[in-house]
Design a protein around this motif. Sequence first.
Motif, PDB file in Angstrom:
ATOM      1  N   SER A  27       0.816  -1.213   0.000  1.00 37.06           N
ATOM      2  CA  SER A  27       0.000   0.000   0.000  1.00 37.06           C
ATOM      3  C   SER A  27       0.851   1.265   0.000  1.00 37.06           C
ATOM      4  CB  SER A  27      -0.922   0.003   1.218  1.00 37.06           C
ATOM      5  OG  SER A  27      -0.152  -0.016   2.407  1.00 37.06           O
ATOM      6  N   ALA A  28       2.135   1.119   0.234  1.00 33.29           N
ATOM      7  CA  ALA A  28       3.024   2.290   0.249  1.00 33.29           C
ATOM      8  C   ALA A  28       2.976   3.039  -1.080  1.00 33.29           C
ATOM      9  CB  ALA A  28       4.450   1.864   0.558  1.00 33.29           C
ATOM     10  N   LYS A  75      -7.210  -1.239  -3.177  1.00 30.67           N
ATOM     11  CA  LYS A  75      -6.743  -2.489  -3.776  1.00 30.67           C
ATOM     12  C   LYS A  75      -5.301  -2.402  -4.265  1.00 30.67           C
ATOM     13  CE  LYS A  75     -11.340  -3.908  -5.394  1.00 30.67           C
ATOM     14  NZ  LYS A  75     -12.166  -4.305  -6.554  1.00 30.67           N
ATOM     15  N   ASN A  76      -4.663  -1.253  -4.024  1.00 29.03           N
ATOM     16  CA  ASN A  76      -3.288  -1.041  -4.497  1.00 29.03           C
ATOM     17  C   ASN A  76      -3.172  -1.313  -5.994  1.00 29.03           C
ATOM     18  OD1 ASN A  76      -2.596  -0.619  -1.785  1.00 29.03           O
ATOM     19  ND2 ASN A  76      -2.020  -2.751  -1.498  1.00 29.03           N
ATOM     20  N   THR A  77      -4.171  -0.905  -6.743  1.00 26.21           N
ATOM     21  CA  THR A  77      -4.218  -1.243  -8.161  1.00 26.21           C
ATOM     22  C   THR A  77      -4.465  -0.017  -9.021  1.00 26.21           C
ATOM     23  OG1 THR A  77      -5.040  -3.454  -7.640  1.00 26.21           O
ATOM     24  CG2 THR A  77      -5.331  -2.702  -9.898  1.00 26.21           C
ATOM     25  N   LEU A  78      -3.778  -0.007 -10.146  1.00 28.85           N
ATOM     26  CA  LEU A  78      -3.873   1.052 -11.139  1.00 28.85           C
ATOM     27  C   LEU A  78      -4.527   0.458 -12.381  1.00 28.85           C
ATOM     28  CD1 LEU A  78      -2.659   4.002 -11.359  1.00 28.85           C
ATOM     29  CD2 LEU A  78      -0.767   2.946 -12.581  1.00 28.85           C
ATOM     30  N   CYS A  95       3.906  -0.357 -16.055  1.00 28.13           N
ATOM     31  CA  CYS A  95       3.423   0.454 -14.943  1.00 28.13           C
ATOM     32  C   CYS A  95       4.642   0.907 -14.152  1.00 28.13           C
ATOM     33  CB  CYS A  95       2.496  -0.407 -14.121  1.00 28.13           C
ATOM     34  SG  CYS A  95       2.174   0.075 -12.458  1.00 28.13           S
ATOM     35  N   ALA A  96       4.629   2.152 -13.672  1.00 23.12           N
ATOM     36  CA  ALA A  96       5.789   2.675 -12.976  1.00 23.12           C
ATOM     37  C   ALA A  96       5.370   3.664 -11.900  1.00 23.12           C
ATOM     38  CB  ALA A  96       6.737   3.346 -13.977  1.00 23.12           C
ATOM     39  N   ALA A  97       6.320   4.030 -11.073  1.00 22.78           N
ATOM     40  CA  ALA A  97       6.075   4.984  -9.993  1.00 22.78           C
ATOM     41  C   ALA A  97       7.086   6.108 -10.061  1.00 22.78           C
ATOM     42  CB  ALA A  97       6.175   4.298  -8.644  1.00 22.78           C
ATOM     43  N   ALA A  98       6.666   7.275  -9.627  1.00 25.32           N
ATOM     44  CA  ALA A  98       7.538   8.445  -9.571  1.00 25.32           C
ATOM     45  C   ALA A  98       7.346   9.099  -8.202  1.00 25.32           C
ATOM     46  CB  ALA A  98       7.185   9.419 -10.691  1.00 25.32           C
ATOM     47  N   PRO A  99       8.292   9.962  -7.799  1.00 23.15           N
ATOM     48  CA  PRO A  99       8.212  10.562  -6.470  1.00 23.15           C
ATOM     49  C   PRO A  99       6.873  11.220  -6.174  1.00 23.15           C
ATOM     50  CG  PRO A  99      10.346  10.991  -7.424  1.00 23.15           C
ATOM     51  CD  PRO A  99       9.516  10.345  -8.502  1.00 23.15           C
ATOM     52  N   PRO A 100       6.395  11.110  -4.939  1.00 24.33           N
ATOM     53  CA  PRO A 100       5.068  11.617  -4.591  1.00 24.33           C
ATOM     54  C   PRO A 100       4.955  13.129  -4.619  1.00 24.33           C
ATOM     55  CG  PRO A 100       6.201  10.787  -2.645  1.00 24.33           C
ATOM     56  CD  PRO A 100       7.023  10.394  -3.825  1.00 24.33           C
TER      57      PRO A 100
END
Length: 126
Positions: A27-28, A75-78, A95-100
């Motif tokens: 969930s982070a 659901k921690n889902t995109l 799928c990727a993540a970038a700084p909040p």
Amino acid sequence: QDQFVMSGGGSVQAGGSLRLSCAASTSAWSTYCMGWFRQAAGKKREGIAVITKDGSTDYADSVKGRFTLSRDNAKNTLYLEMNRLQPEDTATYYCAAAPPSMTAPQCLAVIATGLWGQGTQVTVSS
């Protein structure tokens, strides 16, 4: 262990639709800007859609009006809903993540360099 597990890719004819999903390991990731980039054979990565932790979105011009990004933090889902697909949308999608701390436009500019998983193939035939 992959941080993100992607699914939903496949083969469709032009004009068709697909829905991609990206399940995060924890969930982070709900506090991060999340998004998708794609890479077609022989081409550079292209950031196509992002959504911040607050729900702000941004899209590349190439997909604007056809793709819709949403997230379900419970659901921690995109999810990436892709409509009116065209042959030029053929690529491997990640799928990727970038700084909040980033705004949606900032996130879109860097999402292709973010942490990602194994990708899912989308093939659109004419």
